[in-house]
Design a protein around this motif. Structure first.
Motif, PDB file in Angstrom:
ATOM      1  N   ALA A 147       1.258  14.425 -23.813  1.00  9.79           N
ATOM      2  CA  ALA A 147       0.009  14.643 -24.550  1.00  9.79           C
ATOM      3  C   ALA A 147       0.203  14.392 -26.040  1.00  9.79           C
ATOM      4  O   ALA A 147      -0.639  13.759 -26.688  1.00  9.79           O
ATOM      5  N   TYR A 148       1.306  14.839 -26.583  1.00 12.27           N
ATOM      6  CA  TYR A 148       1.587  14.651 -28.011  1.00 12.27           C
ATOM      7  C   TYR A 148       1.701  13.173 -28.349  1.00 12.27           C
ATOM      8  O   TYR A 148       1.151  12.711 -29.358  1.00 12.27           O
ATOM      9  N   ALA A 149       2.391  12.424 -27.493  1.00 10.12           N
ATOM     10  CA  ALA A 149       2.552  10.987 -27.726  1.00 10.12           C
ATOM     11  C   ALA A 149       1.211  10.251 -27.699  1.00 10.12           C
ATOM     12  O   ALA A 149       1.039   9.238 -28.375  1.00 10.12           O
ATOM     13  N   ILE A 150       0.266  10.765 -26.944  1.00  4.02           N
ATOM     14  CA  ILE A 150      -1.061  10.150 -26.863  1.00  4.02           C
ATOM     15  C   ILE A 150      -1.944  10.604 -28.032  1.00  4.02           C
ATOM     16  O   ILE A 150      -2.671   9.805 -28.628  1.00  4.02           O
ATOM     17  N   VAL A 151      -1.868  11.869 -28.376  1.00  5.08           N
ATOM     18  CA  VAL A 151      -2.791  12.454 -29.355  1.00  5.08           C
ATOM     19  C   VAL A 151      -2.497  12.024 -30.795  1.00  5.08           C
ATOM     20  O   VAL A 151      -3.434  11.790 -31.562  1.00  5.08           O
ATOM     21  N   ILE A 152      -1.256  11.911 -31.170  1.00  9.55           N
ATOM     22  CA  ILE A 152      -0.947  11.597 -32.567  1.00  9.55           C
ATOM     23  C   ILE A 152      -1.540  10.256 -32.987  1.00  9.55           C
ATOM     24  O   ILE A 152      -2.235  10.182 -34.001  1.00  9.55           O
ATOM     25  N   PRO A 153      -1.314   9.181 -32.251  1.00  5.05           N
ATOM     26  CA  PRO A 153      -1.981   7.930 -32.650  1.00  5.05           C
ATOM     27  C   PRO A 153      -3.506   8.054 -32.627  1.00  5.05           C
ATOM     28  O   PRO A 153      -4.190   7.500 -33.501  1.00  5.05           O
ATOM     29  N   ALA A 154      -4.028   8.788 -31.662  1.00  5.41           N
ATOM     30  CA  ALA A 154      -5.481   8.966 -31.588  1.00  5.41           C
ATOM     31  C   ALA A 154      -5.999   9.689 -32.827  1.00  5.41           C
ATOM     32  O   ALA A 154      -7.004   9.284 -33.419  1.00  5.41           O
ATOM     33  N   ILE A 155      -5.321  10.744 -33.238  1.00  3.25           N
ATOM     34  CA  ILE A 155      -5.741  11.480 -34.437  1.00  3.25           C
ATOM     35  C   ILE A 155      -5.678  10.575 -35.656  1.00  3.25           C
ATOM     36  O   ILE A 155      -6.603  10.532 -36.468  1.00  3.25           O
ATOM     37  N   LEU A 156      -4.587   9.848 -35.790  1.00  9.91           N
ATOM     38  CA  LEU A 156      -4.416   9.000 -36.973  1.00  9.91           C
ATOM     39  C   LEU A 156      -5.418   7.847 -37.013  1.00  9.91           C
ATOM     40  O   LEU A 156      -5.847   7.429 -38.087  1.00  9.91           O
TER      41      LEU A 156
ATOM     42  N   THR B  32       0.245  11.023 -52.006  1.00  9.96           N
ATOM     43  CA  THR B  32       0.241  12.407 -51.530  1.00  9.96           C
ATOM     44  C   THR B  32      -0.865  12.662 -50.506  1.00  9.96           C
ATOM     45  O   THR B  32      -0.644  13.362 -49.515  1.00  9.96           O
ATOM     46  N   GLN B  33      -2.035  12.093 -50.730  1.00  6.63           N
ATOM     47  CA  GLN B  33      -3.154  12.299 -49.804  1.00  6.63           C
ATOM     48  C   GLN B  33      -2.823  11.767 -48.415  1.00  6.63           C
ATOM     49  O   GLN B  33      -3.106  12.420 -47.411  1.00  6.63           O
ATOM     50  N   LEU B  34      -2.220  10.603 -48.339  1.00  7.30           N
ATOM     51  CA  LEU B  34      -1.838  10.033 -47.054  1.00  7.30           C
ATOM     52  C   LEU B  34      -0.766  10.870 -46.379  1.00  7.30           C
ATOM     53  O   LEU B  34      -0.819  11.110 -45.172  1.00  7.30           O
ATOM     54  N   LYS B  35       0.193  11.358 -47.150  1.00  4.72           N
ATOM     55  CA  LYS B  35       1.240  12.232 -46.602  1.00  4.72           C
ATOM     56  C   LYS B  35       0.629  13.500 -46.015  1.00  4.72           C
ATOM     57  O   LYS B  35       1.039  13.960 -44.960  1.00  4.72           O
ATOM     58  N   ARG B  36      -0.353  14.061 -46.714  1.00  4.08           N
ATOM     59  CA  ARG B  36      -1.021  15.271 -46.223  1.00  4.08           C
ATOM     60  C   ARG B  36      -1.741  14.999 -44.899  1.00  4.08           C
ATOM     61  O   ARG B  36      -1.689  15.815 -43.983  1.00  4.08           O
ATOM     62  N   LYS B  37      -2.423  13.865 -44.825  1.00  3.53           N
ATOM     63  CA  LYS B  37      -3.146  13.531 -43.598  1.00  3.53           C
ATOM     64  C   LYS B  37      -2.190  13.343 -42.425  1.00  3.53           C
ATOM     65  O   LYS B  37      -2.459  13.799 -41.316  1.00  3.53           O
ATOM     66  N   ILE B  38      -1.076  12.688 -42.658  1.00  7.86           N
ATOM     67  CA  ILE B  38      -0.092  12.474 -41.590  1.00  7.86           C
ATOM     68  C   ILE B  38       0.539  13.791 -41.181  1.00  7.86           C
ATOM     69  O   ILE B  38       0.673  14.081 -39.984  1.00  7.86           O
ATOM     70  N   ALA B  39       0.919  14.614 -42.148  1.00  5.46           N
ATOM     71  CA  ALA B  39       1.511  15.920 -41.837  1.00  5.46           C
ATOM     72  C   ALA B  39       0.533  16.787 -41.054  1.00  5.46           C
ATOM     73  O   ALA B  39       0.902  17.448 -40.078  1.00  5.46           O
TER      74      ALA B  39
ATOM     75  N   ALA C 297      -1.949  15.747 -39.130  1.00  2.00           N
ATOM     76  CA  ALA C 297      -2.086  15.190 -37.785  1.00  2.00           C
ATOM     77  C   ALA C 297      -0.911  15.596 -36.905  1.00  2.00           C
ATOM     78  O   ALA C 297      -1.092  15.974 -35.744  1.00  2.00           O
ATOM     79  N   LEU C 298       0.295  15.524 -37.449  1.00  2.00           N
ATOM     80  CA  LEU C 298       1.478  15.895 -36.669  1.00  2.00           C
ATOM     81  C   LEU C 298       1.457  17.370 -36.273  1.00  2.00           C
ATOM     82  O   LEU C 298       1.716  17.720 -35.121  1.00  2.00           O
ATOM     83  N   LEU C 299       1.129  18.231 -37.228  1.00  2.00           N
ATOM     84  CA  LEU C 299       1.093  19.664 -36.939  1.00  2.00           C
ATOM     85  C   LEU C 299      -0.077  20.049 -36.034  1.00  2.00           C
ATOM     86  O   LEU C 299       0.084  20.852 -35.112  1.00  2.00           O
ATOM     87  N   MET C 300      -1.234  19.484 -36.292  1.00  2.00           N
ATOM     88  CA  MET C 300      -2.391  19.772 -35.445  1.00  2.00           C
ATOM     89  C   MET C 300      -2.132  19.284 -34.027  1.00  2.00           C
ATOM     90  O   MET C 300      -2.518  19.941 -33.059  1.00  2.00           O
ATOM     91  N   GLY C 301      -1.475  18.150 -33.901  1.00  2.00           N
ATOM     92  CA  GLY C 301      -1.121  17.636 -32.580  1.00  2.00           C
ATOM     93  C   GLY C 301      -0.208  18.572 -31.823  1.00  2.00           C
ATOM     94  O   GLY C 301      -0.396  18.803 -30.627  1.00  2.00           O
ATOM     95  N   VAL C 302       0.784  19.133 -32.506  1.00  2.00           N
ATOM     96  CA  VAL C 302       1.705  20.085 -31.858  1.00  2.00           C
ATOM     97  C   VAL C 302       0.942  21.296 -31.341  1.00  2.00           C
ATOM     98  O   VAL C 302       1.093  21.706 -30.189  1.00  2.00           O
ATOM     99  N   VAL C 303       0.122  21.861 -32.205  1.00  2.00           N
ATOM    100  CA  VAL C 303      -0.602  23.083 -31.850  1.00  2.00           C
ATOM    101  C   VAL C 303      -1.607  22.827 -30.719  1.00  2.00           C
ATOM    102  O   VAL C 303      -1.608  23.536 -29.702  1.00  2.00           O
ATOM    103  N   THR C 304      -2.454  21.834 -30.879  1.00  2.00           N
ATOM    104  CA  THR C 304      -3.516  21.628 -29.889  1.00  2.00           C
ATOM    105  C   THR C 304      -2.968  21.161 -28.546  1.00  2.00           C
ATOM    106  O   THR C 304      -3.396  21.668 -27.506  1.00  2.00           O
TER     107      THR C 304
END
Length: 73
Positions: free
Chosen positions: A49-58, A3-10, A12-19
């Protein structure tokens, strides 16, 4: 996957969309104004930007979190 890993991925995906949405919109508007094809340019910039940021966040956020934890404790 726990669950913790799922939360972190979710997160990252949502924060990436917003930012990336906010930043790409703001920078295009500041630099180019609002031409007739603004939405198309914005969506393209947002996607790149999204394609670049998501791997960077993760990849970067666990290291940054560890550093913050060391400083705070």
């Amino acid at each position: 996957m726990n669950t913790q890993l799922k939360r972190k991925i979710a997160f990252a995906l949502l924060m990436g969309v917003v930012t990336t949405g906010i930043i790409s919109f703001s920078l295009l508007a500041i630099n180019f104004g609002f031409p007739t094809n603004f939405v198309a340019k914005w969506l393209r910039s947002w996607a790149v930007a999204y394609a670049i940021v998501i791997p960077a966040i993760l990849l970067i956020s666990p290291r940054l979190q560890a550093q913050v934890d060391r400083v705070i404790h």
